[in-house]
Design a protein around this motif. Structure first.
Motif, PDB file in Angstrom:
ATOM      1  N   ASP A  43       0.863  -1.171   0.000  1.00  0.00           N
ATOM      2  CA  ASP A  43       0.000   0.000   0.000  1.00  0.00           C
ATOM      3  C   ASP A  43       0.906   1.230   0.000  1.00  0.00           C
ATOM      4  O   ASP A  43       1.787   1.358   0.859  1.00  0.00           O
ATOM      5  N   THR A  44       0.725   2.146  -0.950  1.00  0.00           N
ATOM      6  CA  THR A  44       1.599   3.322  -1.035  1.00  0.00           C
ATOM      7  C   THR A  44       1.525   4.188   0.228  1.00  0.00           C
ATOM      8  O   THR A  44       2.491   4.863   0.558  1.00  0.00           O
ATOM      9  N   ALA A  45       0.402   4.150   0.934  1.00  0.00           N
ATOM     10  CA  ALA A  45       0.266   4.927   2.173  1.00  0.00           C
ATOM     11  C   ALA A  45       1.208   4.415   3.258  1.00  0.00           C
ATOM     12  O   ALA A  45       1.526   5.149   4.198  1.00  0.00           O
ATOM     13  N   LYS A  46       1.685   3.184   3.144  1.00  0.00           N
ATOM     14  CA  LYS A  46       2.584   2.612   4.136  1.00  0.00           C
ATOM     15  C   LYS A  46       4.057   2.820   3.786  1.00  0.00           C
ATOM     16  O   LYS A  46       4.936   2.503   4.572  1.00  0.00           O
ATOM     17  N   MET A  47       4.333   3.342   2.579  1.00  0.00           N
ATOM     18  CA  MET A  47       5.718   3.600   2.169  1.00  0.00           C
ATOM     19  C   MET A  47       6.180   4.932   2.756  1.00  0.00           C
ATOM     20  O   MET A  47       5.556   5.961   2.523  1.00  0.00           O
ATOM     21  N   ILE A  48       7.276   4.903   3.493  1.00  0.00           N
ATOM     22  CA  ILE A  48       7.784   6.092   4.175  1.00  0.00           C
ATOM     23  C   ILE A  48       8.831   6.810   3.325  1.00  0.00           C
ATOM     24  O   ILE A  48       8.800   8.021   3.180  1.00  0.00           O
ATOM     25  N   LYS A  49       9.772   6.057   2.779  1.00  0.00           N
ATOM     26  CA  LYS A  49      10.789   6.620   1.889  1.00  0.00           C
ATOM     27  C   LYS A  49      11.373   5.500   1.043  1.00  0.00           C
ATOM     28  O   LYS A  49      11.136   4.322   1.300  1.00  0.00           O
ATOM     29  N   ASP A  60      11.476  10.916   0.034  1.00  0.00           N
ATOM     30  CA  ASP A  60      10.443  10.708   1.034  1.00  0.00           C
ATOM     31  C   ASP A  60       9.177  10.267   0.320  1.00  0.00           C
ATOM     32  O   ASP A  60       8.914  10.690  -0.808  1.00  0.00           O
ATOM     33  N   GLY A  61       8.404   9.415   0.974  1.00  0.00           N
ATOM     34  CA  GLY A  61       7.131   8.986   0.404  1.00  0.00           C
ATOM     35  C   GLY A  61       7.265   7.758  -0.482  1.00  0.00           C
ATOM     36  O   GLY A  61       8.317   7.125  -0.561  1.00  0.00           O
ATOM     37  N   PRO A  62       6.165   7.418  -1.171  1.00  0.00           N
ATOM     38  CA  PRO A  62       6.107   6.182  -1.953  1.00  0.00           C
ATOM     39  C   PRO A  62       6.809   6.269  -3.302  1.00  0.00           C
ATOM     40  O   PRO A  62       7.064   7.360  -3.826  1.00  0.00           O
ATOM     41  N   THR A  63       7.084   5.114  -3.846  1.00  0.00           N
ATOM     42  CA  THR A  63       7.591   5.012  -5.217  1.00  0.00           C
ATOM     43  C   THR A  63       6.415   5.162  -6.169  1.00  0.00           C
ATOM     44  O   THR A  63       5.264   5.211  -5.754  1.00  0.00           O
ATOM     45  N   GLN A  64       6.720   5.187  -7.452  1.00  0.00           N
ATOM     46  CA  GLN A  64       5.679   5.031  -8.453  1.00  0.00           C
ATOM     47  C   GLN A  64       5.406   3.530  -8.558  1.00  0.00           C
ATOM     48  O   GLN A  64       6.281   2.719  -8.264  1.00  0.00           O
ATOM     49  N   ILE A  65       4.219   3.163  -8.976  1.00  0.00           N
ATOM     50  CA  ILE A  65       3.903   1.751  -9.194  1.00  0.00           C
ATOM     51  C   ILE A  65       3.438   1.593 -10.630  1.00  0.00           C
ATOM     52  O   ILE A  65       2.572   2.329 -11.095  1.00  0.00           O
TER      53      ILE A  65
END
Length: 106
Positions: A43-49, A60-65
């Motif tokens: 889940d992109t919301a769970k990706m921190i960096k 910081d934040g999610p990757t692209q999927i």
């Protein structure tokens, strides 16, 4: 939730994982290394960096999927591959890691 660094072939992603995901991410139970490929789509919301080896950049934040394909292919008795995709870098579009989503038919 536990923040874990998950290794991919082209970098890593730090994500908040539940206990089940932490256990699945370890390919070798007594080794303290966790891998993206052993988990289904995060889940992109769970990706921190995340970090990309290709451009040597941390974000910081999610990757692209990118969804590579949705084959709905039977891969074993009662197991169907429903999606294959990649986590990619925002800057250079290199692949940081890959994922597979399976469905079990009982």
């Amino acid at each position: 939730m536990t923040e874990i660094q998950l290794a991919g072939s082209g970098g890593w992603i730090n994500a908040d994982l539940n206990d089940d995901q932490v256990n699945k991410s370890k390919l070798v139970p007594n080794m303290d290394k966790h891998f993206l490929a052993s988990l289904e789509k995060l889940d992109t919301a769970k990706m921190i960096k995340h970090f990309c080896k290709q451009c040597n950049s941390e974000f910081d934040g999610p990757t692209q999927i990118q969804i590579e394909e949705q084959p709905n292919e039977v891969v074993a008795d009662g197991l169907i591959l429903i999606e294959r995709g990649q986590y990619t870098c925002h800057k250079c579009n290199s692949i940081i890691g890959e994922y597979r989503v399976f469905q079990k038919n009982d």
